[in-house]
Motif scaffolding. Structure first.
Motif, PDB file in Angstrom:
ATOM      1  N   UNK A 137       0.817  -1.222   0.000  1.00  0.00           N
ATOM      2  CA  UNK A 137       0.000   0.000   0.000  1.00  0.00           C
ATOM      3  C   UNK A 137       0.848   1.268   0.000  1.00  0.00           C
ATOM      4  N   UNK A 138       1.968   1.267   0.728  1.00  0.00           N
ATOM      5  CA  UNK A 138       2.801   2.468   0.810  1.00  0.00           C
ATOM      6  C   UNK A 138       3.307   2.920  -0.559  1.00  0.00           C
ATOM      7  N   UNK A 139       3.448   1.972  -1.485  1.00  0.00           N
ATOM      8  CA  UNK A 139       3.960   2.293  -2.816  1.00  0.00           C
ATOM      9  C   UNK A 139       2.847   2.486  -3.849  1.00  0.00           C
ATOM     10  N   UNK A 140       1.594   2.421  -3.389  1.00  0.00           N
ATOM     11  CA  UNK A 140       0.446   2.575  -4.282  1.00  0.00           C
ATOM     12  C   UNK A 140       0.217   4.063  -4.588  1.00  0.00           C
ATOM     13  N   UNK A 141       0.397   4.447  -5.840  1.00  0.00           N
ATOM     14  CA  UNK A 141       0.285   5.861  -6.238  1.00  0.00           C
ATOM     15  C   UNK A 141      -1.137   6.405  -6.115  1.00  0.00           C
ATOM     16  N   UNK A 142      -2.115   5.503  -6.115  1.00  0.00           N
ATOM     17  CA  UNK A 142      -3.520   5.940  -6.120  1.00  0.00           C
ATOM     18  C   UNK A 142      -4.183   5.893  -4.745  1.00  0.00           C
ATOM     19  N   UNK A 143      -3.560   5.253  -3.778  1.00  0.00           N
ATOM     20  CA  UNK A 143      -4.213   5.015  -2.485  1.00  0.00           C
ATOM     21  C   UNK A 143      -4.607   6.310  -1.776  1.00  0.00           C
ATOM     22  N   UNK A 144      -3.689   7.257  -1.703  1.00  0.00           N
ATOM     23  CA  UNK A 144      -3.975   8.498  -0.964  1.00  0.00           C
ATOM     24  C   UNK A 144      -5.048   9.354  -1.652  1.00  0.00           C
ATOM     25  N   UNK A 145      -5.314   9.089  -2.927  1.00  0.00           N
ATOM     26  CA  UNK A 145      -6.314   9.842  -3.676  1.00  0.00           C
ATOM     27  C   UNK A 145      -7.729   9.300  -3.462  1.00  0.00           C
ATOM     28  N   UNK A 146      -7.832   8.086  -2.920  1.00  0.00           N
ATOM     29  CA  UNK A 146      -9.147   7.474  -2.708  1.00  0.00           C
ATOM     30  C   UNK A 146      -9.855   8.138  -1.536  1.00  0.00           C
ATOM     31  N   UNK A 147     -11.198   8.062  -1.539  1.00  0.00           N
ATOM     32  CA  UNK A 147     -11.933   8.589  -0.387  1.00  0.00           C
ATOM     33  C   UNK A 147     -11.783   7.594   0.772  1.00  0.00           C
TER      34      UNK A 147
END
Length: 488
Positions: A137-147
């Motif tokens: 998850x820490x390397x997921x570029x889209x995770x922080x953009x999710x609600x």
């Protein structure tokens, strides 16, 4: 990733399609290799578009990791995925299948490793799964953009996926350990069929939410499989810190490390320092072979996970809904079991995986762990930097031996080369490893004492005096052999 795959990626140019963490691993593998093509491959990467943009990509990834870490922290503060009700059952229905699996594990505590307490097993497995999930998850570029709702769903699914993959690795690694306990000779057709049948039957039971089947797992398998998972997370954490300066994943690794070091100090002291030298683990006795097996199997399980990429369903649930997928998945994992067995059986038969070697490494690692404050600490005349350098060279030789596929003769020669590198290194001499023989030729005395009659051509034009002298010399040699060297 091995050096062969790394070189192929660079030669084909496909490395430019890789995610950034895979590029880090690629560079790391090439940097640690003794292959002459490795340096050329590194130059090619450096001169590519990827090489030119890597510093900027690393800075961007540092920011992404920080944002993802904050989001994970909020999720874990907000709810406990594995919370149990008053009856001791999971409150979250999605957790029940994997909870049921661990409820039916029967721990067999063998000598040679610390005791695993059944009541602590699930909690430890959860810690490992959360660490593995955070690695992704820490390397997921889209995770922080999710609600927040989507983030919670992604987090839940990633943790459960990691835990369910671990269940397959534990069961598969147990089949491997049991097979190696029985024999170290090449697998027969019957052996191969037996492994296949056992794995497929076990996997069908693993995914059953209400299975009552018991899963016997040894303490040596459980601890080593957990150590292998921490090693993989630890290696990723080192890569992240080296390239982005972020210590977020290293902090998580340290937390789990402390927890398992407390429970299994001896095994962890032996296996954790080998994390960066993954091709060496098999030499350090039974526990090392279990780590090696877990690595090979886990890689296959992860790469062939048919539910990978699913956001709403875990691995168990996916296989339950699509039973046809379990067949191909099982076949892939079974191949990895057989592959790991072949390599380790060869190493054991050639005395390259022994408890004596394990004891030597354990004492060496124990010394350095107690001397961390002393940068000039020496172990039998060698320092920490020398140990690291030796291990990198030994790991490269091990990789070559493990990848040799052609004839038995070529494999034995590769193993001999690895053995000589290990025993002649400063590490080998410091640990006083005796040069145990690697059998390259027959050890049977009778193969060298057979009499082959020589029939002379009666029509030979050689002088009679020469023939007479030759026969006399032969007679004398035979006489000396029969009389123990005494003449009459």
């Amino acid at each position: 990733m091995d050096i062969k795959k790394a070189l192929e990626l660079v030669e084909s140019g496909r490395f430019e399609e890789l995610d950034i963490d895979d590029i880090w691993e690629l560079i790391n593998v090439l940097s640690a290799s003794s292959e002459p093509q490795a340096f050329q491959a590194l130059v090619k990467i450096q001169n590519s578009k990827v090489g030119a943009s890597l510093p900027q990509m690393n800075m961007q990834m540092q920011y992404i990791i920080e944002q993802n870490s904050q989001a994970i922290g909020k999720i874990e503060k907000g709810f406990d995925l594995f919370e149990l009700d008053k009856k001791g059952q999971p409150k979250n229905p999605a957790v029940f299948p994997i909870f049921n699996f661990f409820s039916h594990v029967e721990v067999e505590n063998k000598e040679g490793a610390e005791k695993v307490e059944s009541e602590k097993l699930f909690e430890q497995a959860v810690s490992i799964a959360k660490l593995t999930a955070k690695k992704d998850i820490l390397l997921d570029k889209n995770f922080s953009r999710q609600n927040p709702e989507e983030q919670e769903k992604t987090y839940t699914n990633t943790v459960l996926m990691a835990m369910e993959e671990s269940a397959f690795v534990l069961v598969s690694n147990q089949i491997l350990e049991d097979t190696l306990t029985k024999k170290h000779t090449p697998l027969s057709k019957v052996d191969r069929e037996e492994i296949t049948v056992k794995a497929e039957k076990s996997f069908r039971e693993v995914i059953r939410p209400k299975t009552k089947t018991k899963f016997p797992l040894t303490n040596t398998n459980i601890i080593s499989t957990f150590a292998a998972e921490i090693n993989r997370a630890g290696n990723k954490a080192e890569q992240i810190e080296k390239n982005t300066t972020s210590k977020e994943l290293n902090k998580e690794v340290e937390k789990v490390d402390k927890k398992l070091q407390k429970e299994y100090p001896e095994t962890m002291q032996l296996l954790r320092p080998l994390a960066q030298y993954q091709h060496v683990a098999f030499i350090v006795g039974k526990r090392g072979r279990n780590v090696f097996g877990a690595d090979v199997i886990a890689k296959t399980v992860h790469e062939n996970n048919p539910a990978k990429g699913q956001k709403d369903v875990s691995l168990f649930a996916f296989l339950k809904k699509q039973p046809a997928k379990i067949k191909s998945f099982s076949q892939s994992v079974v191949r990895s079991i057989k592959k790991a067995y072949t390599k380790m059986a060869e190493a054991v038969s050639l005395n390259l995986s022994t408890e004596k070697i394990a004891a030597g490494f354990k004492n060496m690692f124990l010394f350095f762990s107690h001397k961390k404050e002393d940068k000039n600490a020496k172990y039998n005349g060698i320092g920490a930097k020398t140990v690291d350098g030796n291990l990198r060279i030994i790991s490269a030789k091990a990789s070559q031996a493990l990848m040799t596929q052609d004839t038995v003769d070529k494999r034995v020669i590769a193993w001999k080369d690895f053995r000589n590198t290990l025993y002649n290194s400063q590490i080998g001499r410091a640990m006083a490893l005796d040069p145990e023989r690697t059998e390259l030729v027959s050890e049977q005395v009778e193969d060298y004492t057979k009499v082959t009659p020589i029939i002379l051509n009666k029509k030979s034009k050689m002088p009679k005096t020469f023939i007479g002298k030759a026969l006399g010399m032969v007679h004398k040699v035979l006489l000396n052999q029969n009389t123990g060297g005494k003449t009459r």
